[in-house]
Scaffold this motif. Sequence first.
Motif, PDB file in Angstrom:
ATOM      1  N   LEU A  56       0.816  -1.211   0.000  1.00  0.00           N
ATOM      2  CA  LEU A  56       0.000   0.000   0.000  1.00  0.00           C
ATOM      3  C   LEU A  56       0.853   1.266   0.000  1.00  0.00           C
ATOM      4  O   LEU A  56       0.617   2.183  -0.801  1.00  0.00           O
ATOM      5  N   LEU A  57       1.848   1.323   0.863  1.00  0.00           N
ATOM      6  CA  LEU A  57       2.675   2.529   1.000  1.00  0.00           C
ATOM      7  C   LEU A  57       3.386   2.941  -0.284  1.00  0.00           C
ATOM      8  O   LEU A  57       3.353   4.123  -0.651  1.00  0.00           O
ATOM      9  N   PRO A  58       4.078   2.010  -1.005  1.00  0.00           N
ATOM     10  CA  PRO A  58       4.801   2.445  -2.215  1.00  0.00           C
ATOM     11  C   PRO A  58       3.923   3.155  -3.236  1.00  0.00           C
ATOM     12  O   PRO A  58       4.387   4.054  -3.943  1.00  0.00           O
ATOM     13  N   ASN A  59       2.645   2.782  -3.319  1.00  0.00           N
ATOM     14  CA  ASN A  59       1.752   3.412  -4.285  1.00  0.00           C
ATOM     15  C   ASN A  59       1.195   4.741  -3.790  1.00  0.00           C
ATOM     16  O   ASN A  59       0.505   5.439  -4.537  1.00  0.00           O
ATOM     17  N   CYS A  60       1.491   5.081  -2.541  1.00  0.00           N
ATOM     18  CA  CYS A  60       1.069   6.370  -1.982  1.00  0.00           C
ATOM     19  C   CYS A  60       2.213   7.377  -1.940  1.00  0.00           C
ATOM     20  O   CYS A  60       2.010   8.521  -1.503  1.00  0.00           O
ATOM     21  N   LEU A  61       3.405   6.971  -2.375  1.00  0.00           N
ATOM     22  CA  LEU A  61       4.578   7.831  -2.236  1.00  0.00           C
ATOM     23  C   LEU A  61       4.572   9.078  -3.116  1.00  0.00           C
ATOM     24  O   LEU A  61       5.025  10.140  -2.668  1.00  0.00           O
ATOM     25  N   PRO A  62       4.125   9.023  -4.382  1.00  0.00           N
ATOM     26  CA  PRO A  62       4.204  10.236  -5.227  1.00  0.00           C
ATOM     27  C   PRO A  62       3.606  11.487  -4.596  1.00  0.00           C
ATOM     28  O   PRO A  62       4.298  12.516  -4.524  1.00  0.00           O
ATOM     29  N   PRO A  63       2.362  11.475  -4.116  1.00  0.00           N
ATOM     30  CA  PRO A  63       1.860  12.709  -3.496  1.00  0.00           C
ATOM     31  C   PRO A  63       2.590  13.074  -2.214  1.00  0.00           C
ATOM     32  O   PRO A  63       2.719  14.260  -1.888  1.00  0.00           O
ATOM     33  N   LEU A  64       3.099  12.078  -1.493  1.00  0.00           N
ATOM     34  CA  LEU A  64       3.832  12.367  -0.262  1.00  0.00           C
ATOM     35  C   LEU A  64       5.162  13.055  -0.558  1.00  0.00           C
ATOM     36  O   LEU A  64       5.596  13.934   0.196  1.00  0.00           O
ATOM     37  N   ILE A  65       5.811  12.675  -1.652  1.00  0.00           N
ATOM     38  CA  ILE A  65       7.069  13.314  -2.044  1.00  0.00           C
ATOM     39  C   ILE A  65       6.823  14.780  -2.380  1.00  0.00           C
ATOM     40  O   ILE A  65       7.607  15.665  -2.013  1.00  0.00           O
ATOM     41  N   VAL A  66       5.731  15.045  -3.070  1.00  0.00           N
ATOM     42  CA  VAL A  66       5.390  16.430  -3.414  1.00  0.00           C
ATOM     43  C   VAL A  66       5.158  17.242  -2.144  1.00  0.00           C
ATOM     44  O   VAL A  66       5.679  18.357  -1.992  1.00  0.00           O
ATOM     45  N   VAL A  67       4.367  16.699  -1.218  1.00  0.00           N
ATOM     46  CA  VAL A  67       4.090  17.403   0.040  1.00  0.00           C
ATOM     47  C   VAL A  67       5.378  17.601   0.834  1.00  0.00           C
ATOM     48  O   VAL A  67       5.564  18.637   1.480  1.00  0.00           O
ATOM     49  N   THR A 106       8.453  18.145  -0.233  1.00  0.00           N
ATOM     50  CA  THR A 106       9.244  19.276  -0.717  1.00  0.00           C
ATOM     51  C   THR A 106       8.640  20.598  -0.245  1.00  0.00           C
ATOM     52  O   THR A 106       9.363  21.513   0.160  1.00  0.00           O
ATOM     53  N   VAL A 107       7.311  20.680  -0.282  1.00  0.00           N
ATOM     54  CA  VAL A 107       6.646  21.904   0.165  1.00  0.00           C
ATOM     55  C   VAL A 107       6.830  22.106   1.663  1.00  0.00           C
ATOM     56  O   VAL A 107       7.123  23.214   2.134  1.00  0.00           O
ATOM     57  N   GLN A 108       6.690  21.033   2.437  1.00  0.00           N
ATOM     58  CA  GLN A 108       6.770  21.150   3.880  1.00  0.00           C
ATOM     59  C   GLN A 108       8.196  21.411   4.379  1.00  0.00           C
ATOM     60  O   GLN A 108       8.381  22.036   5.422  1.00  0.00           O
ATOM     61  N   ILE A 109       9.197  20.954   3.648  1.00  0.00           N
ATOM     62  CA  ILE A 109      10.579  21.292   4.010  1.00  0.00           C
ATOM     63  C   ILE A 109      10.791  22.799   3.869  1.00  0.00           C
ATOM     64  O   ILE A 109      11.386  23.445   4.737  1.00  0.00           O
ATOM     65  N   ALA A 110      10.289  23.363   2.766  1.00  0.00           N
ATOM     66  CA  ALA A 110      10.370  24.814   2.588  1.00  0.00           C
ATOM     67  C   ALA A 110       9.589  25.533   3.681  1.00  0.00           C
ATOM     68  O   ALA A 110      10.044  26.555   4.225  1.00  0.00           O
ATOM     69  N   MET A 141      10.034  25.788  -6.314  1.00  0.00           N
ATOM     70  CA  MET A 141      10.032  25.572  -7.760  1.00  0.00           C
ATOM     71  C   MET A 141      10.327  24.115  -8.103  1.00  0.00           C
ATOM     72  O   MET A 141       9.707  23.539  -8.999  1.00  0.00           O
ATOM     73  N   VAL A 142      11.263  23.516  -7.375  1.00  0.00           N
ATOM     74  CA  VAL A 142      11.547  22.091  -7.572  1.00  0.00           C
ATOM     75  C   VAL A 142      10.311  21.264  -7.210  1.00  0.00           C
ATOM     76  O   VAL A 142       9.939  20.329  -7.921  1.00  0.00           O
ATOM     77  N   GLY A 143       9.671  21.617  -6.102  1.00  0.00           N
ATOM     78  CA  GLY A 143       8.472  20.903  -5.686  1.00  0.00           C
ATOM     79  C   GLY A 143       7.342  21.027  -6.693  1.00  0.00           C
ATOM     80  O   GLY A 143       6.603  20.059  -6.936  1.00  0.00           O
ATOM     81  N   ASP A 144       7.179  22.200  -7.288  1.00  0.00           N
ATOM     82  CA  ASP A 144       6.131  22.396  -8.299  1.00  0.00           C
ATOM     83  C   ASP A 144       6.367  21.510  -9.519  1.00  0.00           C
ATOM     84  O   ASP A 144       5.422  20.936 -10.074  1.00  0.00           O
ATOM     85  N   GLN A 145       7.623  21.381  -9.923  1.00  0.00           N
ATOM     86  CA  GLN A 145       7.923  20.534 -11.071  1.00  0.00           C
ATOM     87  C   GLN A 145       7.679  19.063 -10.748  1.00  0.00           C
ATOM     88  O   GLN A 145       7.131  18.314 -11.571  1.00  0.00           O
ATOM     89  N   ILE A 146       8.062  18.639  -9.550  1.00  0.00           N
ATOM     90  CA  ILE A 146       7.809  17.257  -9.142  1.00  0.00           C
ATOM     91  C   ILE A 146       6.306  16.983  -9.098  1.00  0.00           C
ATOM     92  O   ILE A 146       5.831  15.934  -9.535  1.00  0.00           O
ATOM     93  N   ARG A 147       5.545  17.944  -8.577  1.00  0.00           N
ATOM     94  CA  ARG A 147       4.083  17.797  -8.540  1.00  0.00           C
ATOM     95  C   ARG A 147       3.511  17.636  -9.939  1.00  0.00           C
ATOM     96  O   ARG A 147       2.659  16.776 -10.190  1.00  0.00           O
ATOM     97  N   ASP A 148       3.976  18.458 -10.882  1.00  0.00           N
ATOM     98  CA  ASP A 148       3.476  18.389 -12.249  1.00  0.00           C
ATOM     99  C   ASP A 148       3.789  17.041 -12.894  1.00  0.00           C
ATOM    100  O   ASP A 148       2.985  16.508 -13.665  1.00  0.00           O
ATOM    101  N   GLN A 149       4.956  16.480 -12.590  1.00  0.00           N
ATOM    102  CA  GLN A 149       5.333  15.211 -13.198  1.00  0.00           C
ATOM    103  C   GLN A 149       4.554  14.046 -12.604  1.00  0.00           C
ATOM    104  O   GLN A 149       4.252  13.078 -13.302  1.00  0.00           O
ATOM    105  N   PHE A 150       4.232  14.119 -11.333  1.00  0.00           N
ATOM    106  CA  PHE A 150       3.469  13.044 -10.703  1.00  0.00           C
ATOM    107  C   PHE A 150       1.974  13.138 -10.999  1.00  0.00           C
ATOM    108  O   PHE A 150       1.240  12.174 -10.798  1.00  0.00           O
ATOM    109  N   ASN A 151       1.517  14.298 -11.466  1.00  0.00           N
ATOM    110  CA  ASN A 151       0.105  14.488 -11.782  1.00  0.00           C
ATOM    111  C   ASN A 151      -0.021  14.863 -13.252  1.00  0.00           C
ATOM    112  O   ASN A 151       0.117  16.035 -13.608  1.00  0.00           O
ATOM    113  N   PRO A 152      -0.273  13.896 -14.131  1.00  0.00           N
ATOM    114  CA  PRO A 152      -0.333  14.200 -15.573  1.00  0.00           C
ATOM    115  C   PRO A 152      -1.367  15.263 -15.929  1.00  0.00           C
ATOM    116  O   PRO A 152      -1.206  15.947 -16.935  1.00  0.00           O
ATOM    117  N   ARG A 153      -2.420  15.408 -15.139  1.00  0.00           N
ATOM    118  CA  ARG A 153      -3.450  16.395 -15.455  1.00  0.00           C
ATOM    119  C   ARG A 153      -2.925  17.823 -15.348  1.00  0.00           C
ATOM    120  O   ARG A 153      -3.530  18.763 -15.883  1.00  0.00           O
TER     121      ARG A 153
END
Length: 293
Positions: free
Chosen positions: A203-214, A216-220, A278-290
Amino acid sequence: MTGQQSPLRRFWVEFQENRFAVVALVVVVVMALLAFFAPYVVPQDPYDLENLSLLDARRPPGFVGSGGYSHLLGTDPQGRDLLSAILYGLRISILIGLAAGVVALALGTTVGIAAAYVGGRLETVLMRIVDLQLSFPAILLALVLVALLGQGKGQLITALVAAQYAYFARTAYGAAKGERRKDYIEAALATPLSGRQVAFRHLLPNCLPPLIVVATVQIANAISLEATLSFLGLGLPVTEPSLGMLISNGFPYMMSGRYWISVYPGIALIILIVAINMVGDQIRDQFNPRLRK
């Protein structure tokens, strides 16, 4: 002979398509390297109070101090070389931001995954606590916790984790709730695997993409919160000049023309936070094709 690109390689190729994100990543890496190798690239240790001279205090950029070297960015009210203090302050900010982000990620992910996987009363209790915490501004929670815990790196990291883990918990819960209903989870549950193994191996590995995006934002955000608390005098001790404290130290001298004491640390802080976002925004865009253009 050519083979298929690995997911990491494909991710990096797509990341390079955004030149601004690449520049931002380079900026973050360069600032991190300068911060962590600060003792080898700066002329002064701003923590060594014995080597500070008040005669060098509040001197303009380019001033040659009693140590015989030029203070390229000037000095602060304690006589610290401002360039040295900024790089040491960056190291503190990055370390605290990373530590708080990693711990909050681990804690929040565990809470969110457990709530989505177990369900029932545990889900209701955990997510109501998370929702209640999200209703309060993170800065308010951090202020209260730091005031209660006192000054110090450990106390500050604890306060930041407590103020930020709920964002990870809510994200992990939302992602895990959707994955929990899929066939591969039901298939895994039909095997001899324990519930813990199913939750964290499948379950966890398939939940990682949105967590990685969050993350980067939360570190900032953690870096920004640390600077805010230090500016207010509730962060680190005065013997450890963080960026927020440097900005605060120079604030009373802004109207007297000694702008460099606050402006240069502020510029460093803004560049770091904007680059990470800016890095986080790009990662978000790549993990979310929409979101891709």
